[in-house]
Scaffold this motif. Structure first.
Motif, short mmCIF file in Angstrom:
data_model
loop_
_atom_site.label_atom_id
_atom_site.label_comp_id
_atom_site.label_asym_id
_atom_site.label_seq_id
_atom_site.Cartn_x
_atom_site.Cartn_y
_atom_site.Cartn_z
N ARG A 283 3.49 -14.32 -8.62
CA ARG A 283 3.68 -15.11 -9.84
C ARG A 283 2.43 -15.08 -10.71
O ARG A 283 2.49 -14.93 -11.94
CB ARG A 283 4.01 -16.56 -9.48
N ASN A 284 1.26 -15.21 -10.09
CA ASN A 284 0.01 -15.19 -10.84
C ASN A 284 -0.23 -13.82 -11.47
O ASN A 284 -0.70 -13.72 -12.60
CB ASN A 284 -1.15 -15.55 -9.92
N ILE A 285 0.09 -12.77 -10.73
CA ILE A 285 -0.08 -11.41 -11.26
C ILE A 285 0.83 -11.19 -12.46
O ILE A 285 0.40 -10.69 -13.51
CB ILE A 285 0.19 -10.36 -10.17
N PHE A 286 2.10 -11.57 -12.32
CA PHE A 286 3.05 -11.41 -13.42
C PHE A 286 2.70 -12.31 -14.60
O PHE A 286 2.93 -11.94 -15.77
CB PHE A 286 4.47 -11.70 -12.94
N TRP B 20 11.02 -13.81 -23.01
CA TRP B 20 11.84 -14.14 -21.85
C TRP B 20 11.92 -12.97 -20.87
O TRP B 20 12.00 -13.17 -19.65
CB TRP B 20 13.23 -14.55 -22.29
N LYS B 21 11.87 -11.77 -21.39
CA LYS B 21 11.87 -10.60 -20.51
C LYS B 21 10.59 -10.55 -19.68
O LYS B 21 10.64 -10.24 -18.48
CB LYS B 21 12.00 -9.32 -21.35
N ALA B 22 9.46 -10.85 -20.30
CA ALA B 22 8.19 -10.87 -19.57
C ALA B 22 8.13 -12.05 -18.60
O ALA B 22 7.46 -11.99 -17.57
CB ALA B 22 7.02 -10.93 -20.55
N LEU B 23 8.85 -13.13 -18.93
CA LEU B 23 8.84 -14.32 -18.09
C LEU B 23 9.73 -14.18 -16.86
O LEU B 23 9.53 -14.88 -15.86
CB LEU B 23 9.29 -15.53 -18.91
#
Length: 404
Positions: free
Chosen positions: A265-268, A170-173
């Motif tokens: 968004r795509n990069i993350f 969830w942190k990465a999301l």
């Protein structure tokens, strides 16, 4: 495997091949059913499989540690075995691979057709709702809320397997959800101000934002053809913008902000999905839930329940009960088309996905122009065609170069 050798006039034993002085070693032989036979004038050889020598011993050599080494003669012991190439298995595997490839193509075709159809339907109903109810923040919130509720029910009823997540996931999301929320709201704001076709023409310029962000913020470099492919993208979008009959700055900026947000968004997403075993469907479901939590307080603060109530009554009085169906349809189809797109990305290469995304945008532009009778000038259509062609060229060049 053991083979038997027979002579027509006299039996030839293994001991007859060895010197008279050496002690005979009785080979262990097993009788087998004879399947094929090759006969000569005085010799009959019956075997079931091709012969091979496993460990020849007795000629002064023995096998040790995989190498032939000198050893004392211990008589002659010959073991015969056989390998049989199971040709039927290879045929079955080949046929199985062919069937698997064919089924995969059918599966991808179904994904693409479903993806495009759902996206077209969503854009149509989304525009209908925004024309009657010009509150993009609430409309965006309802889309995310509907998708989140659908997935929670699916997990609770075990229709879909719930993902196994932890705090690290969830942190990465979180940054992905922030970017997704901004991009979603900005695109909805754009479509509330301008034609659907114009929003998607501007959104076709997303690759240009991707290259520029990666170059100046992340320090990545690209081959010259990638930069050259941006020329028709930027030029086509600019031509379409300046010739748009119903140009609106808020709508134009909404599409531009959406492009930038989706690039981040795509990069993350690339960083956040590394090492995760969550499927594409569940990943987007988690993304929707977190985006809903982020968006809801901002939607209440910017628009608020009082504006929503007044707008809702106005829409119902003008459209009737059909308006409720429009809202439900745009919310459900928004979640479904995004979910299918993430599921497609699990099954296909980035190049195939980018081509599908380009074709999807064309289908949305054409269908929206037909359904809403959007007036289009020839020069405007030319700009749109140039921008989409540039996007198509970029997708092929970038993936071929390893970017994507």
């Amino acid at each position: 495997m053991i083979s038997s050798v027979k002579h027509s006039s006299a039996a030839i034993g293994v001991t007859d091949l060895v010197r008279r002085g050496s002690s005979p070693v009785r080979p262990q032989m097993a009788s087998i059913p004879l399947i094929s036979a090759t006969k000569g004038p005085n010799l009959s050889l019956a075997t079931r499989k091709p012969l091979y020598l496993v460990s020849p011993e007795g000629f002064g050599f023995g096998s040790r540690d995989g190498f032939m080494s000198a050893a004392e003669p211990r008589g002659f012991a010959l073991r015969c075995g056989a390998y049989e190439a199971d040709r039927s298995d290879s045929v079955e595997i080949s046929g199985e691979e062919t069937r698997s490839a064919a089924s995969q193509k059918v599966k991808i075709g179904i994904y693409f057709a479903t993806w495009w159809a759902l996206n077209v339907v969503f854009n149509i109903y989304n525009k209908k709702v925004l024309n009657a109810f010009p509150y993009p923040w609430l409309t965006s919130t309802l889309s995310l809320a509907t998708g989140s509720l659908m997935m929670l029910i699916s997990w609770a009823t075990r229709i879909a397997e719930a993902p196994k997540t932890d705090f690290k996931f969830w942190k990465a999301l979180a940054p992905v959800a922030v970017a997704h929320t901004i991009g979603h709201v900005a695109a909805t704001v754009s479509m509330s101000k301008v034609a659907v076709s114009f929003t998607h023409i501007i959104k076709s310029g997303e690759p240009a934002f991707s290259v520029l962000v990666s170059r100046f913020l992340l320090g990545e470099t690209f081959p010259v053809p990638v930069y050259l492919s941006l020329v028709p993208i930027i030029g086509g979008c600019a031509l379409a913008a300046v010739t748009e009959l119903n140009f609106n700055m808020t709508g134009f900026m909404g599409a531009m902000i959406s492009n930038l947000a989706f690039v981040f968004r795509n990069i993350f997403s690339k960083r956040g999905m590394k090492g995760t075993s969550v499927s594409g469907m569940n990943y987007y479901a988690c993304l929707s839930i977190l985006s809903l939590l982020i968006l809801t307080p901002f939607a209440i603060a910017i628009e608020g329940p009082q504006m929503w109530a007044a707008g809702w009554q106005t829409a119902l009085s003008q459209i009737g009960p059909h308006f409720i169906w429009w809202v439900a349809a745009q919310s459900v189809f928004y979640h479904l088309y995004n979910q299918v797109s993430y599921m497609s990305l699990d099954e296909i290469s980035p190049l195939t996905f980018s081509i599908g995304n380009t074709m999807k945008r064309i289908s949305v532009i054409v269908s929206s122009i037909i359904i809403f009778h959007t007036p289009v000038q020839p020069i405007n259509a030319l700009g749109a065609a140039i921008a989409i062609l540039g996007t198509f060229l970029y997708s092929q060049i970038a993936v071929a170069a390893g970017d994507g």
